[in-house]
Design a protein around this motif. Sequence first.
Motif, PDB file in Angstrom:
ATOM      1  N   ASP A 128       0.896  -1.338   0.108  1.00 51.80           N
ATOM      2  CA  ASP A 128       0.015   0.059   0.156  1.00 51.80           C
ATOM      3  C   ASP A 128       0.909   1.245   0.074  1.00 51.80           C
ATOM      4  N   ASP A 129       1.762   1.230   0.891  1.00 50.93           N
ATOM      5  CA  ASP A 129       2.878   2.388   0.801  1.00 50.93           C
ATOM      6  C   ASP A 129       3.379   2.763  -0.462  1.00 50.93           C
ATOM      7  N   VAL A 130       3.962   1.774  -1.230  1.00 57.58           N
ATOM      8  CA  VAL A 130       4.453   1.911  -2.269  1.00 57.58           C
ATOM      9  C   VAL A 130       3.600   2.580  -3.404  1.00 57.58           C
ATOM     10  N   ARG A 131       2.426   2.282  -3.288  1.00 55.05           N
ATOM     11  CA  ARG A 131       1.359   2.847  -4.469  1.00 55.05           C
ATOM     12  C   ARG A 131       0.707   4.051  -3.898  1.00 55.05           C
ATOM     13  N   ALA A 132       0.992   4.378  -2.609  1.00 54.26           N
ATOM     14  CA  ALA A 132       0.223   5.563  -1.946  1.00 54.26           C
ATOM     15  C   ALA A 132       0.720   6.795  -2.498  1.00 54.26           C
ATOM     16  N   GLY A 133      -0.103   7.942  -2.584  1.00 53.22           N
ATOM     17  CA  GLY A 133       0.293   9.422  -2.986  1.00 53.22           C
ATOM     18  C   GLY A 133       1.008   9.686  -1.845  1.00 53.22           C
ATOM     19  N   ILE A 134       1.688  10.895  -1.922  1.00 56.77           N
ATOM     20  CA  ILE A 134       2.645  11.502  -0.902  1.00 56.77           C
ATOM     21  C   ILE A 134       2.155  12.956  -1.024  1.00 56.77           C
ATOM     22  N   VAL A 135       1.955  13.533   0.126  1.00 56.61           N
ATOM     23  CA  VAL A 135       1.762  15.236   0.253  1.00 56.61           C
ATOM     24  C   VAL A 135       3.228  15.779   0.322  1.00 56.61           C
ATOM     25  N   VAL A 136       3.700  16.659  -0.796  1.00 57.51           N
ATOM     26  CA  VAL A 136       5.019  17.089  -0.915  1.00 57.51           C
ATOM     27  C   VAL A 136       4.867  18.518  -0.561  1.00 57.51           C
ATOM     28  N   ALA A 137       3.729  19.317  -0.730  1.00 57.83           N
ATOM     29  CA  ALA A 137       3.771  20.494  -0.118  1.00 57.83           C
ATOM     30  C   ALA A 137       2.236  20.953   0.266  1.00 57.83           C
ATOM     31  N   THR A 138       2.089  22.202   1.130  1.00 55.26           N
ATOM     32  CA  THR A 138       0.687  22.270   1.609  1.00 55.26           C
ATOM     33  C   THR A 138       0.473  23.917   0.863  1.00 55.26           C
ATOM     34  N   GLN A 139      -0.629  24.226   1.112  1.00 53.00           N
ATOM     35  CA  GLN A 139      -0.864  25.673   0.720  1.00 53.00           C
ATOM     36  C   GLN A 139      -0.066  26.828   1.193  1.00 53.00           C
ATOM     37  N   THR A 194     -11.289  18.312   1.915  1.00 56.58           N
ATOM     38  CA  THR A 194     -12.721  18.308   2.324  1.00 56.58           C
ATOM     39  C   THR A 194     -13.277  17.971   3.772  1.00 56.58           C
ATOM     40  N   SER A 195     -12.524  17.111   4.340  1.00 57.42           N
ATOM     41  CA  SER A 195     -12.749  16.958   5.694  1.00 57.42           C
ATOM     42  C   SER A 195     -11.284  16.477   6.397  1.00 57.42           C
ATOM     43  N   PHE A 196     -11.077  16.602   7.756  1.00 56.30           N
ATOM     44  CA  PHE A 196     -10.293  16.450   8.511  1.00 56.30           C
ATOM     45  C   PHE A 196     -10.472  15.912   9.922  1.00 56.30           C
ATOM     46  N   LYS A 197      -9.520  14.982  10.586  1.00 53.76           N
ATOM     47  CA  LYS A 197      -9.710  14.742  11.714  1.00 53.76           C
ATOM     48  C   LYS A 197      -8.596  15.267  12.655  1.00 53.76           C
ATOM     49  N   GLN A 198      -7.310  15.387  11.945  1.00 49.40           N
ATOM     50  CA  GLN A 198      -6.100  15.785  12.520  1.00 49.40           C
ATOM     51  C   GLN A 198      -5.610  16.860  11.354  1.00 49.40           C
ATOM     52  N   GLU A 199      -4.553  17.449  11.966  1.00 48.84           N
ATOM     53  CA  GLU A 199      -3.785  18.277  10.919  1.00 48.84           C
ATOM     54  C   GLU A 199      -2.965  17.324  10.015  1.00 48.84           C
ATOM     55  N   ILE A 200      -2.907  17.830   8.692  1.00 46.18           N
ATOM     56  CA  ILE A 200      -2.328  17.117   7.502  1.00 46.18           C
ATOM     57  C   ILE A 200      -1.089  18.303   7.063  1.00 46.18           C
ATOM     58  N   GLY A 201      -0.150  17.470   6.835  1.00 43.84           N
ATOM     59  CA  GLY A 201       1.178  18.250   6.365  1.00 43.84           C
ATOM     60  C   GLY A 201       1.990  17.163   5.230  1.00 43.84           C
ATOM     61  N   LYS A 202       3.274  17.870   5.185  1.00 39.87           N
ATOM     62  CA  LYS A 202       4.025  17.122   4.138  1.00 39.87           C
ATOM     63  C   LYS A 202       4.580  15.482   4.875  1.00 39.87           C
ATOM     64  N   GLY A 203       4.548  14.791   3.804  1.00 36.64           N
ATOM     65  CA  GLY A 203       4.931  13.254   4.143  1.00 36.64           C
ATOM     66  C   GLY A 203       3.827  12.593   4.395  1.00 36.64           C
ATOM     67  N   ASP A 204       2.501  13.122   4.506  1.00 32.28           N
ATOM     68  CA  ASP A 204       1.488  12.147   4.814  1.00 32.28           C
ATOM     69  C   ASP A 204       0.958  11.209   3.546  1.00 32.28           C
ATOM     70  N   ARG A 205       0.409  10.302   3.530  1.00 33.00           N
ATOM     71  CA  ARG A 205       0.006   9.526   2.445  1.00 33.00           C
ATOM     72  C   ARG A 205      -1.390   9.520   1.960  1.00 33.00           C
ATOM     73  N   LEU A 206      -1.687   9.173   0.722  1.00 30.72           N
ATOM     74  CA  LEU A 206      -2.991   9.108   0.410  1.00 30.72           C
ATOM     75  C   LEU A 206      -3.380   7.968  -0.426  1.00 30.72           C
ATOM     76  N   LEU A 207      -4.545   7.330  -0.037  1.00 31.87           N
ATOM     77  CA  LEU A 207      -5.011   6.169  -0.686  1.00 31.87           C
ATOM     78  C   LEU A 207      -6.517   6.363  -1.098  1.00 31.87           C
ATOM     79  N   PRO A 208      -6.775   5.776  -2.208  1.00 32.62           N
ATOM     80  CA  PRO A 208      -8.190   6.041  -2.869  1.00 32.62           C
ATOM     81  C   PRO A 208      -9.257   5.734  -1.795  1.00 32.62           C
ATOM     82  N   ALA A 209     -10.231   6.704  -1.605  1.00 29.99           N
ATOM     83  CA  ALA A 209     -11.475   6.607  -0.731  1.00 29.99           C
ATOM     84  C   ALA A 209     -12.326   5.483  -1.112  1.00 29.99           C
ATOM     85  N   GLY A 210     -12.637   4.241  -0.402  1.00 26.92           N
ATOM     86  CA  GLY A 210     -13.418   3.484  -0.745  1.00 26.92           C
ATOM     87  C   GLY A 210     -14.938   3.351  -0.418  1.00 26.92           C
ATOM     88  N   PRO A 211     -15.554   2.681  -0.634  1.00 24.72           N
ATOM     89  CA  PRO A 211     -17.019   2.475  -0.442  1.00 24.72           C
ATOM     90  C   PRO A 211     -17.406   2.665   1.315  1.00 24.72           C
TER      91      PRO A 211
END
Length: 369
Positions: free
Chosen positions: A143-154, A239-256
């Motif tokens: 999963d980690d290999v195919r996950a997206g990676i946050v490289v920068a924030t606004q 669009t929503s968050f539970k904790q702060e999001i920063g550089k280095g965090d990962r992304l996976l497709p949202a499922g049902p």
Amino acid sequence: MIRIISALLIGVAALVPAGAGAAGPIRLADDAPDSHVVVSGDTLWGISGKFLREPWRWPDVWRLNREEIRNPHLIYPGQVVVLDRNGPTLKLGKRIGGPQDRPLYEKRFPQVYSDPARNAIQSIPLRAILPFLSEPLIVDDADDVRAGIVVATQEGRVFTSPGDTIFATRINPEISNWNIYRKASPLKDPLTGELLGFEAAYLGQARVSAQAGVLAPDADGETETTREGAPIPASLIVTSFKQEIGKGDRLLPAGPSDLPSYVPHAPEQELTGRVVSIYNGVGGAGRHNVVAISVGKRDQVEVGHVLALHRNRGETIYREDNVGPAQRYKLPEHRYGLVFVFRVFERVAYALVMESDGPAAVSDSVRKP
């Protein structure tokens, strides 16, 4: 949605799933009613518990085959579940009159219902597990290999919140909605030490606003493959968050986020695992708390499986009258509860504690009931 529920009504021997792995005769609850009118908020587990001492025997009393367990009938508020004590079996019935405290029913034969599926009752309390259905929980190296990676924030912000933009690489252009997570503590088998995966800390969700390679909306189709210099990451809006999001965090497709209405049932095969974590790190799990267990898809675990909780009482050493050699004894385990599996990963599954006469703890056993 139209559902055909013909399999509920006549106990044809060919449809019986050989007990679906359960042993012994079906035992009715001490105060099992003759019928139950389904109301909003009911669950398959709760209705089964009104009639049976062992709620996971639901497939047996409905005479469901293996396919019907995985793609079951739907039950709606207002319908009537009728107990035939001769089987025992359960059927759907229809109120035909009589005093409210002593309703009369007729058995119904195969027919088509057109009730909206969204109104059907759930297997277990949905509110207890809703956050777990769409959020990533277990990630492994693949999963980690195919996950997206946050490289920068606004605007270079350390952390972001809803409405802010984040920039990420490895974003599949065919997928719009993404879960954002941060790898947390590893989950290991309490006995073997095997690494089962990483329990992810869910941070929030984001939606793609611009694909990778797009410099600006009016950039005349300029992309990272045609533009010289550094590649351009995809842009996503939080669009929503539970904790702060920063550089280095990962992304996976949202499922049902829906829960298949699998009926509670015991595994067909013998199955043994361990509680590997109590979600949110509490010391013990009681009724309607979530636990992670050390069995998953590779062990043929599926949604709807009911497993028994057993407490490991450990060992003791005894020397008779304090003379002679000491004898070591392994104390028998104590069965104290039941869990319902609602989400399954390759080597780990998540289950909701449905019944318990004591808190579930890490290293406790889970087995076929």
